[in-house]
Design a protein around this motif. Structure first.
Motif, PDB file in Angstrom:
ATOM      1  N   THR A 119       0.870  -1.163   0.000  1.00 42.03           N
ATOM      2  CA  THR A 119       0.000   0.000   0.000  1.00 42.03           C
ATOM      3  C   THR A 119       0.914   1.221   0.000  1.00 42.03           C
ATOM      4  O   THR A 119       1.713   1.390   0.919  1.00 42.03           O
ATOM      5  CB  THR A 119      -0.889   0.017   1.259  1.00 42.03           C
ATOM      6  N   PRO A 120       0.837   2.044  -1.042  1.00 46.87           N
ATOM      7  CA  PRO A 120       1.730   3.214  -1.098  1.00 46.87           C
ATOM      8  C   PRO A 120       1.305   4.307  -0.124  1.00 46.87           C
ATOM      9  O   PRO A 120       0.153   4.347   0.310  1.00 46.87           O
ATOM     10  CB  PRO A 120       1.606   3.685  -2.549  1.00 46.87           C
ATOM     11  N   ASP A 121       2.234   5.171   0.194  1.00 48.80           N
ATOM     12  CA  ASP A 121       1.977   6.354   1.024  1.00 48.80           C
ATOM     13  C   ASP A 121       1.240   6.036   2.329  1.00 48.80           C
ATOM     14  O   ASP A 121       0.128   6.519   2.568  1.00 48.80           O
ATOM     15  CB  ASP A 121       1.181   7.405   0.233  1.00 48.80           C
ATOM     16  N   PRO A 122       1.871   5.231   3.191  1.00 48.69           N
ATOM     17  CA  PRO A 122       1.202   4.900   4.454  1.00 48.69           C
ATOM     18  C   PRO A 122       1.037   6.122   5.352  1.00 48.69           C
ATOM     19  O   PRO A 122       1.739   7.119   5.206  1.00 48.69           O
ATOM     20  CB  PRO A 122       2.138   3.872   5.092  1.00 48.69           C
ATOM     21  N   ILE A 123       0.115   6.009   6.274  1.00 46.81           N
ATOM     22  CA  ILE A 123      -0.158   7.079   7.230  1.00 46.81           C
ATOM     23  C   ILE A 123       1.005   7.168   8.211  1.00 46.81           C
ATOM     24  O   ILE A 123       1.482   6.152   8.726  1.00 46.81           O
ATOM     25  CB  ILE A 123      -1.473   6.814   7.989  1.00 46.81           C
ATOM     26  N   THR A 124       1.448   8.396   8.470  1.00 46.93           N
ATOM     27  CA  THR A 124       2.560   8.623   9.397  1.00 46.93           C
ATOM     28  C   THR A 124       2.142   9.607  10.481  1.00 46.93           C
ATOM     29  O   THR A 124       1.151  10.321  10.342  1.00 46.93           O
ATOM     30  CB  THR A 124       3.800   9.184   8.672  1.00 46.93           C
ATOM     31  N   ALA A 125       2.939   9.629  11.547  1.00 49.00           N
ATOM     32  CA  ALA A 125       2.731  10.583  12.635  1.00 49.00           C
ATOM     33  C   ALA A 125       4.073  10.883  13.275  1.00 49.00           C
ATOM     34  O   ALA A 125       5.039  10.127  13.131  1.00 49.00           O
ATOM     35  CB  ALA A 125       1.757  10.013  13.670  1.00 49.00           C
ATOM     36  N   ARG A 165      -2.019  -1.766  30.426  1.00 46.62           N
ATOM     37  CA  ARG A 165      -1.236  -1.138  31.507  1.00 46.62           C
ATOM     38  C   ARG A 165      -1.966   0.064  32.114  1.00 46.62           C
ATOM     39  O   ARG A 165      -1.388   0.790  32.921  1.00 46.62           O
ATOM     40  CB  ARG A 165       0.126  -0.706  30.976  1.00 46.62           C
ATOM     41  N   ALA A 166      -3.201   0.260  31.686  1.00 47.69           N
ATOM     42  CA  ALA A 166      -4.034   1.363  32.194  1.00 47.69           C
ATOM     43  C   ALA A 166      -3.338   2.722  32.074  1.00 47.69           C
ATOM     44  O   ALA A 166      -3.434   3.569  32.953  1.00 47.69           O
ATOM     45  CB  ALA A 166      -4.463   1.095  33.639  1.00 47.69           C
ATOM     46  N   ARG A 167      -2.650   2.936  30.946  1.00 47.57           N
ATOM     47  CA  ARG A 167      -2.009   4.222  30.692  1.00 47.57           C
ATOM     48  C   ARG A 167      -3.041   5.183  30.114  1.00 47.57           C
ATOM     49  O   ARG A 167      -3.974   4.778  29.427  1.00 47.57           O
ATOM     50  CB  ARG A 167      -0.847   4.049  29.720  1.00 47.57           C
ATOM     51  N   ASP A 168      -2.850   6.446  30.360  1.00 50.37           N
ATOM     52  CA  ASP A 168      -3.769   7.464  29.875  1.00 50.37           C
ATOM     53  C   ASP A 168      -3.495   7.732  28.388  1.00 50.37           C
ATOM     54  O   ASP A 168      -2.439   8.257  28.030  1.00 50.37           O
ATOM     55  CB  ASP A 168      -3.591   8.749  30.682  1.00 50.37           C
ATOM     56  N   PRO A 169      -4.433   7.397  27.512  1.00 55.83           N
ATOM     57  CA  PRO A 169      -4.211   7.585  26.075  1.00 55.83           C
ATOM     58  C   PRO A 169      -4.146   9.052  25.654  1.00 55.83           C
ATOM     59  O   PRO A 169      -3.624   9.365  24.592  1.00 55.83           O
ATOM     60  CB  PRO A 169      -5.397   6.878  25.426  1.00 55.83           C
ATOM     61  N   ALA A 170      -4.608   9.938  26.509  1.00 51.93           N
ATOM     62  CA  ALA A 170      -4.561  11.366  26.185  1.00 51.93           C
ATOM     63  C   ALA A 170      -3.187  11.972  26.454  1.00 51.93           C
ATOM     64  O   ALA A 170      -2.842  13.012  25.888  1.00 51.93           O
ATOM     65  CB  ALA A 170      -5.622  12.123  26.970  1.00 51.93           C
ATOM     66  N   THR A 171      -2.397  11.312  27.297  1.00 52.08           N
ATOM     67  CA  THR A 171      -1.067  11.848  27.613  1.00 52.08           C
ATOM     68  C   THR A 171       0.071  10.929  27.150  1.00 52.08           C
ATOM     69  O   THR A 171       1.211  11.360  27.081  1.00 52.08           O
ATOM     70  CB  THR A 171      -0.910  12.094  29.125  1.00 52.08           C
ATOM     71  N   THR A 172      -0.247   9.683  26.835  1.00 51.56           N
ATOM     72  CA  THR A 172       0.769   8.751  26.323  1.00 51.56           C
ATOM     73  C   THR A 172       0.994   9.066  24.850  1.00 51.56           C
ATOM     74  O   THR A 172       0.040   9.277  24.101  1.00 51.56           O
ATOM     75  CB  THR A 172       0.288   7.293  26.492  1.00 51.56           C
ATOM     76  N   THR A 173       2.259   9.109  24.436  1.00 51.38           N
ATOM     77  CA  THR A 173       2.580   9.487  23.054  1.00 51.38           C
ATOM     78  C   THR A 173       3.124   8.305  22.255  1.00 51.38           C
ATOM     79  O   THR A 173       3.461   7.254  22.810  1.00 51.38           O
ATOM     80  CB  THR A 173       3.629  10.611  23.021  1.00 51.38           C
ATOM     81  N   ALA A 174       3.234   8.522  20.961  1.00 53.90           N
ATOM     82  CA  ALA A 174       3.801   7.516  20.062  1.00 53.90           C
ATOM     83  C   ALA A 174       5.188   7.101  20.537  1.00 53.90           C
ATOM     84  O   ALA A 174       5.536   5.917  20.527  1.00 53.90           O
ATOM     85  CB  ALA A 174       3.858   8.058  18.641  1.00 53.90           C
ATOM     86  N   GLN A 175       5.973   8.061  20.955  1.00 56.54           N
ATOM     87  CA  GLN A 175       7.330   7.781  21.415  1.00 56.54           C
ATOM     88  C   GLN A 175       7.327   6.808  22.600  1.00 56.54           C
ATOM     89  O   GLN A 175       8.227   5.995  22.737  1.00 56.54           O
ATOM     90  CB  GLN A 175       8.045   9.071  21.804  1.00 56.54           C
ATOM     91  N   ASP A 176       6.300   6.881  23.433  1.00 57.79           N
ATOM     92  CA  ASP A 176       6.207   6.028  24.616  1.00 57.79           C
ATOM     93  C   ASP A 176       5.914   4.570  24.283  1.00 57.79           C
ATOM     94  O   ASP A 176       6.266   3.678  25.060  1.00 57.79           O
ATOM     95  CB  ASP A 176       5.103   6.524  25.559  1.00 57.79           C
ATOM     96  N   ILE A 177       5.242   4.320  23.163  1.00 55.57           N
ATOM     97  CA  ILE A 177       4.764   2.958  22.897  1.00 55.57           C
ATOM     98  C   ILE A 177       5.207   2.358  21.568  1.00 55.57           C
ATOM     99  O   ILE A 177       4.935   1.191  21.294  1.00 55.57           O
ATOM    100  CB  ILE A 177       3.227   2.887  22.980  1.00 55.57           C
ATOM    101  N   MET A 178       5.875   3.128  20.725  1.00 49.88           N
ATOM    102  CA  MET A 178       6.221   2.618  19.391  1.00 49.88           C
ATOM    103  C   MET A 178       7.224   1.479  19.479  1.00 49.88           C
ATOM    104  O   MET A 178       8.017   1.376  20.412  1.00 49.88           O
ATOM    105  CB  MET A 178       6.772   3.736  18.514  1.00 49.88           C
ATOM    106  N   SER A 179       7.165   0.617  18.469  1.00 53.32           N
ATOM    107  CA  SER A 179       8.156  -0.442  18.325  1.00 53.32           C
ATOM    108  C   SER A 179       9.311   0.121  17.515  1.00 53.32           C
ATOM    109  O   SER A 179       9.121   0.694  16.442  1.00 53.32           O
ATOM    110  CB  SER A 179       7.546  -1.642  17.592  1.00 53.32           C
ATOM    111  N   THR A 180      10.481  -0.038  18.059  1.00 50.26           N
ATOM    112  CA  THR A 180      11.701   0.450  17.421  1.00 50.26           C
ATOM    113  C   THR A 180      12.863  -0.420  17.892  1.00 50.26           C
ATOM    114  O   THR A 180      12.785  -0.931  19.011  1.00 50.26           O
ATOM    115  CB  THR A 180      11.933   1.948  17.746  1.00 50.26           C
TER     116      THR A 180
END
Length: 139
Positions: free
Chosen positions: A14-20, A66-81
């Motif tokens: 799929t070309p041009d995937p969604i990014t953030a 983990r009952a983390r707050d989705p409004a304050t948890t960011t991509a950096q906190d949960i991304m796979s890298t």
């Protein structure tokens, strides 16, 4: 059944995937996934270089469980890298094998530092059902 021996990732991605960006919240990531009917978002740095991925599975295991707050948890906190990826000329069979070995369901398609597309398990199964054994039985 049609032969897929020579099929390459570029043929089915799929070309041009969604990014953030890194600072996007989990709420925003979930909204992007829902609005675009996708199962993952590629995370990019300020230069738009792909550096990670967030999947629906990450939302469940790293936020909800983990009952983390989705409004304050960011991509950096949960991304796979580091990002597991393939190049566009990778054979589809080799991409399926990599997914199975690494236990991932989505592979960004990258050439150099440029994000070209994404391929998911369901893309492979839809086009090459003979690879089901590679994707699911070998895990």
């Amino acid at each position: 059944m049609r032969s897929v021996a020579g099929l390459r990732v570029r043929d089915v991605m799929t070309p041009d995937p969604i990014t953030a960006k890194l600072d996007v919240t989990v709420v925003e990531l979930a909204r992007l996934m829902a609005e675009n009917n996708i199962g993952s978002v590629i995370i990019v740095d300020d230069n738009n270089t792909p550096i990670g991925i967030v999947t629906e599975d990450d939302l469940v295991k790293r936020v909800l469980a983990r009952a983390r707050d989705p409004a304050t948890t960011t991509a950096q906190d949960i991304m796979s890298t580091p990002l597991i990826y393939v190049e566009p000329d990778t054979l589809l069979k080799d991409a399926a094998d990599l997914m199975a070995r690494k236990g991932v369901g989505h592979l960004p398609v990258i050439q150099g530092n440029k994000l070209l597309g994404i391929i998911a398990e369901y893309d492979i199964v839809r086009l090459a059902p003979q690879f089901i054994e590679i994707l699911y039985i070998r895990r």
